[in-house]
Design a protein around this motif. Structure first.
Motif, PDB file in Angstrom:
ATOM      1  N   LYS A 168      18.727   6.312 -11.998  1.00  0.00           N
ATOM      2  CA  LYS A 168      19.079   4.619 -12.882  1.00  0.00           C
ATOM      3  C   LYS A 168      18.255   3.498 -12.566  1.00  0.00           C
ATOM      4  N   GLN A 169      17.728   3.256 -11.725  1.00  0.00           N
ATOM      5  CA  GLN A 169      16.887   2.119 -11.749  1.00  0.00           C
ATOM      6  C   GLN A 169      15.208   3.124 -12.308  1.00  0.00           C
ATOM      7  N   LEU A 170      15.101   4.053 -12.134  1.00  0.00           N
ATOM      8  CA  LEU A 170      12.984   4.452 -12.430  1.00  0.00           C
ATOM      9  C   LEU A 170      13.186   4.108 -13.531  1.00  0.00           C
ATOM     10  N   ASP A 171      12.023   3.980 -14.755  1.00  0.00           N
ATOM     11  CA  ASP A 171      12.049   3.922 -16.329  1.00  0.00           C
ATOM     12  C   ASP A 171      10.571   4.169 -16.308  1.00  0.00           C
ATOM     13  N   ILE A 172      10.407   5.251 -17.328  1.00  0.00           N
ATOM     14  CA  ILE A 172       8.935   5.690 -17.960  1.00  0.00           C
ATOM     15  C   ILE A 172       7.591   4.170 -18.017  1.00  0.00           C
ATOM     16  N   GLY A 173       6.660   4.723 -17.374  1.00  0.00           N
ATOM     17  CA  GLY A 173       5.656   3.506 -16.927  1.00  0.00           C
ATOM     18  C   GLY A 173       5.694   3.260 -15.479  1.00  0.00           C
ATOM     19  N   ASP A 174       7.096   3.405 -14.608  1.00  0.00           N
ATOM     20  CA  ASP A 174       6.714   2.331 -13.465  1.00  0.00           C
ATOM     21  C   ASP A 174       5.752   2.843 -12.788  1.00  0.00           C
ATOM     22  N   ILE A 175       5.703   2.706 -11.573  1.00  0.00           N
ATOM     23  CA  ILE A 175       4.217   3.125 -11.228  1.00  0.00           C
ATOM     24  C   ILE A 175       4.787   3.573  -9.713  1.00  0.00           C
ATOM     25  N   VAL A 176       5.291   4.721  -9.095  1.00  0.00           N
ATOM     26  CA  VAL A 176       5.897   5.394  -7.576  1.00  0.00           C
ATOM     27  C   VAL A 176       4.513   6.034  -7.385  1.00  0.00           C
ATOM     28  N   ASN A 210       0.615  -0.793  -0.016  1.00  0.00           N
ATOM     29  CA  ASN A 210      -0.486   0.121  -0.023  1.00  0.00           C
ATOM     30  C   ASN A 210       0.710   1.014   0.216  1.00  0.00           C
ATOM     31  N   TYR A 211       0.326   2.336  -0.271  1.00  0.00           N
ATOM     32  CA  TYR A 211       0.994   3.389  -0.158  1.00  0.00           C
ATOM     33  C   TYR A 211       0.000   4.209   0.637  1.00  0.00           C
ATOM     34  N   LEU A 270       6.629   1.260  -6.230  1.00  0.00           N
ATOM     35  CA  LEU A 270       5.161   0.349  -6.056  1.00  0.00           C
ATOM     36  C   LEU A 270       5.551  -0.573  -6.909  1.00  0.00           C
ATOM     37  N   SER A 271       5.466  -0.439  -8.308  1.00  0.00           N
ATOM     38  CA  SER A 271       5.807  -1.117  -9.081  1.00  0.00           C
ATOM     39  C   SER A 271       6.614  -1.454 -10.183  1.00  0.00           C
ATOM     40  N   LYS A 272       6.895  -2.223 -10.789  1.00  0.00           N
ATOM     41  CA  LYS A 272       8.065  -1.839 -11.847  1.00  0.00           C
ATOM     42  C   LYS A 272       7.483  -2.110 -13.219  1.00  0.00           C
ATOM     43  N   SER A 273       7.576  -1.404 -14.009  1.00  0.00           N
ATOM     44  CA  SER A 273       7.229  -1.609 -15.797  1.00  0.00           C
ATOM     45  C   SER A 273       8.119  -2.199 -16.210  1.00  0.00           C
ATOM     46  N   LEU A 274       7.910  -3.542 -16.863  1.00  0.00           N
ATOM     47  CA  LEU A 274       8.678  -4.444 -17.264  1.00  0.00           C
ATOM     48  C   LEU A 274       9.151  -4.327 -19.220  1.00  0.00           C
TER      49      LEU A 274
END
Length: 497
Positions: free
Chosen positions: A109-117, A43-44, A141-145
């Motif tokens: 470095k770790q966050l990508d377009i599409g990630d849930i933050v 949760n957040y 919060l969730s990784k966009s693969l």
């Protein structure tokens, strides 16, 4: 393309996608190895949404937002990005001195377009006047693969949009707005009917008789009962049973299924609203129809005049009322009801209109209306006086036709209403006529329901009934070109793998 550094580029090829997926899977592995698996977060605490912050910026206020990362602009020790939530996008400002060197390096470095933050920080307004959030902490919060398609240009491929509506909603803000408006319209219609003392009910989706309309049903099989059943084509006959039972005002908004063609106005699975009012008739249903369109339009900020695909339509009330006989005579130049059956059929033939069987004059009038008149009715119009042969559930009128109307907008049929037939003897005879038509191969015949006739034998009060196609109403009021644009998951033929 440098996959690691240039993720703002439009991803065009399968090779690009696979390369980016490999990079993102590598990042996920690194996170998991470090004990930071984002998929373990449950949760957040979200305290604000983008649109609320932007509409009334309270500079200096601390907020927590969450959503999808839609852009990143890395600029040394400070960076900008945009986060998309259900209400829209908002800019975030990520500065190394505010979040710390480790978190800033993580952001870069770790966050990508599409990630849930999730982001917590203070509201401020940039020099250019853009409301933003100065981030103090950021959480993956969730990784966009898989990378988003055409991130900067909106998703344009209609086939992909309909098959993967989740991408359509992410890429095209107007699509999300359309479905939010749809929800508001349906809520407003429910509130109106509830306020008029109607109660919302639920009737069976699986039917043993495909009754209530002339349509080809979907057939399924119940294994335990060893019985073929039908996905409902209309809830009408069940709703009228409730009127017999003493529920004087009932309505249902739900799915119906018709195993027929598909085009911009038709989907095999669609949403129908039907309501029934004891001690009312089809003229009462005209007022209900006008009210429903009025409250639906008002719910999304529309007035009396709407624009559909460049054409202005005036939905101010009262709407035009005209008999089928008069509108056919006005448009086609023929008074079919003044002709013999043979003369009426000759008029259709003369105009190159094909028809089945030995139709009488009233049926010929209906065919002429369907082929030559309906598409001309752009402004809202109630058309009354339908032939008995195509109205097996409506009361007879004094002129030998029925107390029925359909209403038309933009050349489309938008709904149907009757003074409901409550004479069980007449209804049984109408069903017998429909059986004969069905045996002769007529596609307009309706299935007979003897249990419904038995219900009428216990007594049903005079009743008005109305059915409105919700999808077409939403199409008109949101200026959507296709029914697929207003159904979240329209029926699609599966792609071959």
């Amino acid at each position: 393309m440098d996959i690691k550094e240039n993720e703002t580029a439009v991803v065009e090829t399968e090779e690009d996608i696979n390369a980016l997926k490999a990079v993102r899977l590598g990042k996920l592995s690194e996170l998991c190895a470090a004990g930071s698996d984002p998929f373990r977060i449950t949760n957040y605490n979200v305290t604000a949404h983008a649109a609320d912050i932007a509409s009334a910026p309270n500079e200096g206020a601390t907020v927590s937002i969450a959503g999808r990362l839609m852009s990143k602009r890395i600029m040394g020790k400070a960076s900008f990005a945009h986060v998309l939530d259900v209400s829209g996008q908002i800019q975030i400002y990520v500065k190394r001195d505010n979040v710390g060197e480790e978190k800033y390096d993580f952001f870069k470095k770790q966050l990508d377009i599409g990630d849930i933050v999730g982001c917590e920080g203070e509201v401020f307004v940039t020099h250019r006047g853009e409301v933003s959030v100065a981030v103090r902490s950021i959480t993956l919060l969730s990784k966009s693969l898989t990378p988003l398609p055409e991130k900067w240009h909106g998703l344009k491929d209609n086939d992909l949009r309909y098959r993967k509506r989740y991408l359509d909603l992410i890429s095209n803000p107007s699509v999300k707005e359309t479905f939010q408006k749809r929800s508001k319209m349906i809520s407003a219609v429910r509130a109106y009917l509830d306020g008029e003392n109607f109660i919302e009910v639920e009737t069976p989706i699986l039917n043993t008789v495909a009754g209530g309309a002339a349509a080809r049903p979907f057939v399924t099989h119940h294994n335990t009962l060893n019985l073929d059943m039908y996905m409902r084509i209309a809830p009408e006959l069940y709703l009228k049973r409730l009127i017999v039972g003493g529920l004087e005002r009932v309505y249902e908004i739900g799915r119906c299924f018709r195993n027929e063609g598909m085009d911009i106005k038709h989907n095999p699975e669609f949403t129908m609203m039907e309501l029934y009012q004891a001690y009312g008739d089809h003229t009462d249903m005209m007022k209900r129809t006008e009210d429903i369109y009025t409250v639906a339009a008002k719910a999304i900020g529309l007035g009396d005049k709407i624009t559909y695909q460049g054409r202005e339509i005036d939905i101010s009330t009262p709407w035009r009322r005209v008999t089928m006989r008069d509108i056919v005579k006005e448009t086609v130049g023929v008074d079919f009801m003044a002709l013999s059956d043979e003369e009426a059929r000759a008029e259709l033939t003369k105009r190159g209109i094909e028809f089945e069987g030995e139709k009488n004059a009233a049926e010929c009038m209906y065919v002429a209306f369907d082929k030559l008149v309906e598409s001309t009715l752009i402004q809202p119009t109630f058309v009354t006086g339908y032939p008995i042969e195509v109205s097996p559930l409506a009361k007879k009128s004094d002129d030998g036709l029925t107390n029925r109307f359909e209403f038309f907008i933009n050349g489309w049929e938008g709904g149907n209403a009757y003074a409901e037939l409550n004479d069980p003897i007449d209804q049984a005879g109408r069903f017998d006529a429909q059986r004969k038509m069905m045996k002769q191969g007529s596609e307009d015949a309706q299935a007979a329901d003897d249990d419904f006739v038995e219900a009428l034998e216990y007594g049903m009060p005079p009743t008005g009934g109305l059915g409105i196609g919700i999808d077409r109403m939403v199409m008109l009021l949101t200026d959507s070109a296709s029914i697929r644009d207003v159904i979240l998951f329209p029926t699609m033929k599966p792609r071959k793998k």
